[in-house]
Design a protein around this motif. Structure first.
Motif, PDB file in Angstrom:
ATOM      1  N   ILE A 189       0.860  -1.188   0.000  1.00 28.98           N
ATOM      2  CA  ILE A 189       0.000   0.000   0.000  1.00 28.98           C
ATOM      3  C   ILE A 189       0.895   1.236   0.000  1.00 28.98           C
ATOM      4  O   ILE A 189       1.774   1.374   0.849  1.00 28.98           O
ATOM      5  N   VAL A 190       0.675   2.119  -0.968  1.00 28.26           N
ATOM      6  CA  VAL A 190       1.475   3.330  -1.058  1.00 28.26           C
ATOM      7  C   VAL A 190       0.574   4.555  -1.115  1.00 28.26           C
ATOM      8  O   VAL A 190      -0.580   4.485  -1.549  1.00 28.26           O
ATOM      9  N   ALA A 191       1.120   5.656  -0.634  1.00 30.83           N
ATOM     10  CA  ALA A 191       0.457   6.957  -0.718  1.00 30.83           C
ATOM     11  C   ALA A 191       1.179   7.790  -1.754  1.00 30.83           C
ATOM     12  O   ALA A 191       2.406   7.707  -1.887  1.00 30.83           O
ATOM     13  N   THR A 192       0.425   8.591  -2.503  1.00 30.01           N
ATOM     14  CA  THR A 192       1.048   9.472  -3.499  1.00 30.01           C
ATOM     15  C   THR A 192       0.520  10.894  -3.343  1.00 30.01           C
ATOM     16  O   THR A 192      -0.635  11.113  -2.972  1.00 30.01           O
ATOM     17  N   HIS A 193       1.401  11.834  -3.644  1.00 35.18           N
ATOM     18  CA  HIS A 193       1.063  13.247  -3.718  1.00 35.18           C
ATOM     19  C   HIS A 193       1.060  13.661  -5.180  1.00 35.18           C
ATOM     20  O   HIS A 193       1.948  13.274  -5.941  1.00 35.18           O
ATOM     21  N   THR A 194       0.107  14.488  -5.545  1.00 31.22           N
ATOM     22  CA  THR A 194       0.056  15.048  -6.880  1.00 31.22           C
ATOM     23  C   THR A 194      -0.244  16.537  -6.752  1.00 31.22           C
ATOM     24  O   THR A 194      -0.222  17.087  -5.661  1.00 31.22           O
ATOM     25  N   ASP A 195      -0.447  17.204  -7.873  1.00 29.38           N
ATOM     26  CA  ASP A 195      -0.746  18.638  -7.831  1.00 29.38           C
ATOM     27  C   ASP A 195      -2.223  18.860  -7.542  1.00 29.38           C
ATOM     28  O   ASP A 195      -2.977  19.382  -8.367  1.00 29.38           O
ATOM     29  N   SER A 196      -2.652  18.428  -6.363  1.00 29.05           N
ATOM     30  CA  SER A 196      -4.034  18.624  -5.917  1.00 29.05           C
ATOM     31  C   SER A 196      -4.036  18.632  -4.394  1.00 29.05           C
ATOM     32  O   SER A 196      -3.029  18.299  -3.768  1.00 29.05           O
ATOM     33  N   PRO A 197      -5.136  18.986  -3.766  1.00 29.17           N
ATOM     34  CA  PRO A 197      -5.175  18.981  -2.294  1.00 29.17           C
ATOM     35  C   PRO A 197      -5.227  17.589  -1.679  1.00 29.17           C
ATOM     36  O   PRO A 197      -5.006  17.442  -0.474  1.00 29.17           O
ATOM     37  N   ASP A 198      -5.531  16.570  -2.461  1.00 30.33           N
ATOM     38  CA  ASP A 198      -5.780  15.237  -1.906  1.00 30.33           C
ATOM     39  C   ASP A 198      -4.533  14.358  -1.894  1.00 30.33           C
ATOM     40  O   ASP A 198      -3.643  14.488  -2.736  1.00 30.33           O
ATOM     41  N   VAL A 199      -4.499  13.434  -0.931  1.00 30.58           N
ATOM     42  CA  VAL A 199      -3.513  12.354  -0.918  1.00 30.58           C
ATOM     43  C   VAL A 199      -4.210  11.096  -1.402  1.00 30.58           C
ATOM     44  O   VAL A 199      -5.338  10.797  -0.966  1.00 30.58           O
ATOM     45  N   LEU A 200      -3.570  10.345  -2.291  1.00 30.44           N
ATOM     46  CA  LEU A 200      -4.182   9.149  -2.871  1.00 30.44           C
ATOM     47  C   LEU A 200      -3.505   7.905  -2.303  1.00 30.44           C
ATOM     48  O   LEU A 200      -2.284   7.860  -2.158  1.00 30.44           O
ATOM     49  N   ILE A 201      -4.332   6.895  -1.976  1.00 27.61           N
ATOM     50  CA  ILE A 201      -3.841   5.629  -1.423  1.00 27.61           C
ATOM     51  C   ILE A 201      -4.108   4.524  -2.428  1.00 27.61           C
ATOM     52  O   ILE A 201      -5.232   4.390  -2.943  1.00 27.61           O
ATOM     53  N   TRP A 202      -3.067   3.704  -2.694  1.00 24.97           N
ATOM     54  CA  TRP A 202      -3.164   2.635  -3.685  1.00 24.97           C
ATOM     55  C   TRP A 202      -2.726   1.304  -3.088  1.00 24.97           C
ATOM     56  O   TRP A 202      -1.690   1.239  -2.423  1.00 24.97           O
ATOM     57  N   ASP A 203      -3.503   0.237  -3.333  1.00 26.83           N
ATOM     58  CA  ASP A 203      -3.029  -1.120  -3.094  1.00 26.83           C
ATOM     59  C   ASP A 203      -2.440  -1.588  -4.422  1.00 26.83           C
ATOM     60  O   ASP A 203      -3.161  -1.980  -5.344  1.00 26.83           O
TER      61      ASP A 203
END
Length: 459
Positions: free
Chosen positions: A136-150
């Motif tokens: 499971i990883v977290a990613t930052h992008t050019d938005s206010p949200d943090v995204l979580i991926w399995d």
């Protein structure tokens, strides 16, 4: 710091690489067989702003196989991606010197194989794995949200123009403006920490969500009907910075304590148990923007910070400030440009790495401060090793927790070559960091062996 890197095509320096960089790189190539136990050089078609080791998946006699997370930050002709690769890690003292010296800067390494591609909503600025489950990883992008991926249960996607974005397993909300770089996960609890342009630090607990991630159905392409990602609200929002928060880090011994640094030159310590305001605020930790921070995993009194003033500072949290101004134990001064990343070694408590816009990744040992003398050594106090294999800014690196002294580092070559990046996996030769007595003994035995061979040839 307003920008650490960009998509291909944003050539901020006119595509001209300083001659000194080429000279340094040429000298470095000649020394590779002497300085390294192993080196793999992997040319990237697109820049990547982050690289992280994943779980080890196979062990063999001469090499192990391990997951590696990176990204592809494109120019818009194809989608941005989160990449899961399989890497073969050659074990110590296996690679021959002539083998590690024969690499092509423009080629892709056979040791790095793309395993899966996730089409990411926007550019990937940061990747952080969850220690409780490294799939499971977290990613930052050019938005206010943090995204979580399995990443194991996510479907593999074809990267073609117009492809639909992959659906993240979780979306963490709480920022009011873009959050691009400051991202951390807690090693003892499934907590996530982020900082952003809204000058705030945001804290999430994903404990109730991670156990169900792998069982959720995923969309596999434009023919599938997507379902909504689960949204997780923030547990806490912390205010104290006066400018963009550039990096955050959890205290290794407490899931409720953390720190942050920002473009306001401040280093702040927080405790979620005492409220949403700073516990300690160092108003002037450096003389410029702070880009990065790391907390020593073995001694939670020690913190590292890196800055646009080209220095790394070592702080003891028991004595952080004098009248609000940072009071570091030591200032490390060997970089010639802004420091972008600092990270303690997971194996040796006194050792850490730092990478910068000068294209260099330094390895330091703060126990060795003061060992050298003379004016030429002043700016190199504590410097153990200097990795000069990148020809542009080293935007990220990561120590391998499964293979001691093995590093992965990535540079954004966009400014110097007009596109792409370089991923390198490397391990310095152990004669550099082993105890002096051991090294001298081994070299003495080698010298005796050479004399014996010479005598046999002459007889």
């Amino acid at each position: 710091m307003k920008e650490r890197g960009g998509a291909a095509g944003n050539n901020g320096r006119g595509g001209v690489r300083p001659p000194a960089v080429d000279e340094r790189y040429s000298q470095w190539k000649h020394l590779v067989p002497i300085l390294y136990d192993w080196l793999a050089n992997h040319n990237l078609v697109w820049p990547s702003l982050s690289c992280r080791w994943g779980p080890q998946i196979e062990q063999a006699t001469y090499k192990n196989r391990q997951r590696l997370y990176l990204s592809e930050q494109t120019d818009g002709s194809v989608p941005n991606t989160l990449v899961i690769a399989n890497c073969e890690i050659v074990k110590p003292r296996v690679a021959a010197a002539e083998h590690i010296s024969q690499f092509n800067e423009e080629a892709r390494s056979p040791y790095v194989k793309k395993f899966k591609t996730i089409i990411h909503p926007g550019e990937v600025n940061r990747i952080r794995e969850l220690p409780q489950n490294s799939n499971i990883v977290a990613t930052h992008t050019d938005s206010p949200d943090v995204l979580i991926w399995d990443v194991e249960s996510q479907p593999n996607r074809q990267v073609v123009l117009g492809a639909t974005e992959s659906r993240p397993d979780l979306i963490l909300t709480g920022h009011q403006e873009n959050a691009e770089f400051a991202l951390a996960t807690c090693r003892s609890e499934p907590f996530v920490l982020s900082g952003g342009k809204d000058k705030s630090v945001v804290f999430w607990n994903i404990q109730d969500h991670i156990s169900t991630l792998a069982t959720q159905p995923k969309t596999d392409g434009p023919g599938d009907k997507p379902t909504e990602s689960n949204v997780v609200q923030a547990r806490g929002v912390f205010h104290g910075h006066n400018d963009t928060v550039e990096d955050v880090q959890f205290c290794p011994s407490s899931a409720q304590e953390f720190c942050s640094v920002g473009d306001d030159s401040c280093l702040i310590l927080w405790d979620a148990r005492t409220g949403s305001f700073p516990v300690v605020k160092v108003e002037k930790a450096h003389n410029a923007d702070l880009h990065c921070v790391d907390w020593n995993p073995s001694d939670d009194n020690l913190l590292l910070t890196g800055s646009a003033d080209n220095t790394i500072r070592l702080f003891d949290r028991r004595n952080l400030t004098t009248n609000g101004v940072g009071s570091p134990i030591h200032i490390f001064e060997n970089h010639n440009a802004a420091v972008l990343c600092v990270q303690w070694s997971p194996d040796k408590s006194s050792v850490f790495g730092s990478s910068a816009e000068d294209g260099v990744l330094n390895i330091w040992d703060h126990y060795k401060i003061g060992e050298l003398s003379g004016p030429s050594s002043k700016s190199s106090q504590g410097l153990l090793f200097r990795h000069s294999g990148h020809r542009d800014k080293v935007v990220d690196f990561h120590w391998n927790a499964h293979d001691q002294w093995t590093m992965v580092s990535v540079s954004d070559n966009n400014a110097s070559t007009g596109g792409g990046g370089t991923l390198q996996i490397w391990r310095m030769i152990d004669l550099i960091y082993r105890p002096h007595e051991e090294v001298i003994t081994e070299l003495g035995q080698f010298k005796s062996h050479l004399r014996t061979c010479s005598s046999e040839q002459n007889s």
